[in-house]
Design an enzyme around this catalytic site. Structure first.
Site: not given
Ligand code: NAD
Length: 289
Positions: A51, A95, A118
């Site tokens: 990322k 994460q 997200d």
């Protein structure tokens, strides 16, 4: 010989990154993405590195905040509060997986809706449920929708079978397809006669993490197949949740693994970060942000 056309996520994502780079270059300040990592997990470290690399390529700053796996839930929520309130940060992701003593739902729901790139928080998933696909929606399903757009096939009225009901893929994707007027069936580990269902589908999305479960005789001629799975075979090679060689003989479109959905997920996360930066509230402390 393969009959199917390939949905080349790697190429589509690379084209999208070029467009996004131009968009970021034209912004007054670069978008900043905060990535929260808790504990030590080799796979997470690789995902985060990917990322960071993709973000850097288009001018997004990706700041990683690492916490020990002994951190308590309240301390982590407090750190999220600080990131939520920091006007210099536009997007926040936590994460996963998180250590088992932390309640992932509580933590994900603590991210400010306007920074929830997200799209897993209650506000953004609720928006999806109420019929809106736009804004900060979950990256993997969003990437799948982009791949489906690439086929130029109208989605309205198509029967889609989504295999998997996870919060990060199956559920949000099913809702997005419903919002696009597909007739949607969500299958999961308790579904009976799955093959009989997939054989009727115009679109089959395999997101169950079961190596090569969907075989050639599970789908009808001309179907569109999206393979989300990332599995490691005994020989160390990657494979999806479908048998690519069998399916590509009879379907119209198919995604490869790797190089299909995976690169699109990262591209959509970056797109969400740009969206969050463009829609961010301005700071009122006269610091110029
Ligand atoms: P998950 O484990 O959270 O969920 C799996 C789902 O599949 C569950 O809903 C379960 O009920 C269902 N399932 C399991 N076995 C089944 C069976 N035999 N028949 C029907 N349904 C079954 O997984 P996830 O996080 O949604 O990920 C699914 C797969 O997609 C994994 O391989 C994961 O690595 C991959 N993934 C890829 C990307 C990407 O960007 N390419 C992103 C997320 C996940």
């Amino acid at each position: 010989m393969s009959k199917a056309k390939i949905l080349d996520g790697k190429k589509i994502a690379a084209d999208l990154r070029l467009q996004m780079k131009a968009q970021v270059d034209a912004m007054d300040e670069p978008p900043i993405l905060a990535v929260v990592m808790v504990g030590e997990n080799e796979a997470s470290r690789i995902y985060v590195r990917n990322k960071q690399k993709a973000a850097a390529e288009i001018g997004i700053i990706c700041q990683v905040y690492e916490f020990s796996d002994s951190i308590g839930e309240n301390a982590l929520l407090q750190s999220l509060d600080e990131l939520n309130e920091n006007h210099h940060i536009h997007g926040i992701i936590v994460q996963q997986p998180l250590p088992p003593h932390l309640n992932a739902q509580n933590i994900l729901r603590h991210i400010s809706p306007s920074k929830d790139v997200d799209g897993f928080g209650l506000y953004n998933s609720g928006k999806l449920m109420s019929g809106e696909n736009g804004g900060l929606a979950a990256a993997t399903p969003k990437g799948i929708l982009r791949l489906l757009e690439e086929t130029k096939e109208p989605l309205s009225g198509k029967l889609a079978v989504v295999i998997g009901r996870s919060q990060i893929v199956g559920r949000p994707l099913a809702q997005m397809l419903l919002n696009m007027d597909c007739t949607v069936l969500i299958a999961h580990s308790k579904t009976k006669n799955l093959k009989e269902l997939t054989k009727q589908a115009d679109i089959v999305v395999a997101a169950c993490g079961q190596p090569q479960m969907v075989k050639g005789d599970w789908v009808k001629d001309g179907a569109i197949v999206i393979d989300v799975g990332i599995n490691r075979k005994e020989d160390g090679k990657l494979c999806g949740d479908t048998v690519f060689d069998e399916l590509s003989e009879k379907v119209s479109w198919i995604t490869p693994v790797p190089g299909g959905v995976g690169p699109m997920t990262v591209a959509m996360l970056l797109e969400n970060t740009i969206y969050a930066a463009l829609h961010a509230e301005k700071c009122c402390c006269h610091c110029g942000h």
